[in-house]
Scaffold this motif. Structure first.
Motif, PDB file in Angstrom:
ATOM      1  N   TRP A  59       0.491  -1.056   0.437  1.00  0.00           N
ATOM      2  CA  TRP A  59       0.186  -0.035  -0.183  1.00  0.00           C
ATOM      3  C   TRP A  59       0.886   1.072   0.061  1.00  0.00           C
ATOM      4  CZ3 TRP A  59      -1.678   3.028   4.264  1.00  0.00           C
ATOM      5  CH2 TRP A  59      -2.935   4.230   4.090  1.00  0.00           C
ATOM      6  N   ALA A  62       2.903   1.578  -3.427  1.00  0.00           N
ATOM      7  CA  ALA A  62       2.058   1.916  -4.590  1.00  0.00           C
ATOM      8  C   ALA A  62       1.583   3.709  -3.754  1.00  0.00           C
ATOM      9  CB  ALA A  62       0.535   1.310  -4.273  1.00  0.00           C
ATOM     10  N   LEU A  63       1.535   4.633  -3.075  1.00  0.00           N
ATOM     11  CA  LEU A  63       1.180   5.228  -2.947  1.00  0.00           C
ATOM     12  C   LEU A  63       2.684   6.304  -3.490  1.00  0.00           C
ATOM     13  CD1 LEU A  63      -0.370   5.998   0.899  1.00  0.00           C
ATOM     14  CD2 LEU A  63      -1.576   6.392  -1.602  1.00  0.00           C
ATOM     15  N   LEU A  65       5.091   5.432  -5.301  1.00  0.00           N
ATOM     16  CA  LEU A  65       5.246   5.457  -6.653  1.00  0.00           C
ATOM     17  C   LEU A  65       3.360   6.309  -7.724  1.00  0.00           C
ATOM     18  CD1 LEU A  65       5.421   1.613  -8.033  1.00  0.00           C
ATOM     19  CD2 LEU A  65       6.476   3.515  -7.986  1.00  0.00           C
ATOM     20  N   ARG A  66       2.449   6.555  -6.562  1.00  0.00           N
ATOM     21  CA  ARG A  66       1.433   7.419  -7.695  1.00  0.00           C
ATOM     22  C   ARG A  66       2.229   8.862  -6.958  1.00  0.00           C
ATOM     23  NH1 ARG A  66      -4.547   8.209  -4.770  1.00  0.00           N
ATOM     24  NH2 ARG A  66      -2.732   9.764  -3.587  1.00  0.00           N
ATOM     25  N   GLY A  67       2.814   9.006  -6.177  1.00  0.00           N
ATOM     26  CA  GLY A  67       3.537  10.237  -5.772  1.00  0.00           C
ATOM     27  C   GLY A  67       4.403  10.607  -6.684  1.00  0.00           C
ATOM     28  N   ARG A  68       5.037   9.969  -7.484  1.00  0.00           N
ATOM     29  CA  ARG A  68       6.372  10.371  -8.386  1.00  0.00           C
ATOM     30  C   ARG A  68       5.662  10.371  -9.392  1.00  0.00           C
ATOM     31  NH1 ARG A  68      10.859   5.621  -7.890  1.00  0.00           N
ATOM     32  NH2 ARG A  68      11.023   5.729  -6.829  1.00  0.00           N
ATOM     33  N   LYS A  69       4.897  10.708  -9.733  1.00  0.00           N
ATOM     34  CA  LYS A  69       3.819  10.539 -11.200  1.00  0.00           C
ATOM     35  C   LYS A  69       3.541  12.581 -10.805  1.00  0.00           C
ATOM     36  CE  LYS A  69       2.520   6.835 -12.445  1.00  0.00           C
ATOM     37  NZ  LYS A  69       1.651   5.046 -12.928  1.00  0.00           N
TER      38      LYS A  69
END
Length: 69
Positions: A59, A62-63, A65-69
């Protein structure tokens, strides 16, 4: 981006809550309070700890990785 510190604090409150919940579940699994289960089996404790830790790792990953975009 004014809400970022509040969101980050909320995230760590949620993580702490999940760790506490997983700890209580692990303790209950270890104690085996049901009369039909054998008592004090440490393997059940480690299974619950591993699953809770794995969930939190996936979890938070995934957060991140989402923050890098």
């Amino acid at each position: 981006m004014q809400h970022e510190p509040t969101n980050r604090r909320l995230l760590w409150y949620i993580v702490a809550g999940l760790v506490a919940w997983g700890g209580l579940l692990a303790l209950g699994a270890y104690l085996g309070l049901d009369p039909q289960t054998p008592d004090r089996d440490y393997r059940r404790l480690w299974v619950v700890v591993a699953m809770t830790g794995g969930f939190l790792t996936l979890w938070l990953g995934a957060l991140a990785l989402r923050g890098r975009k």
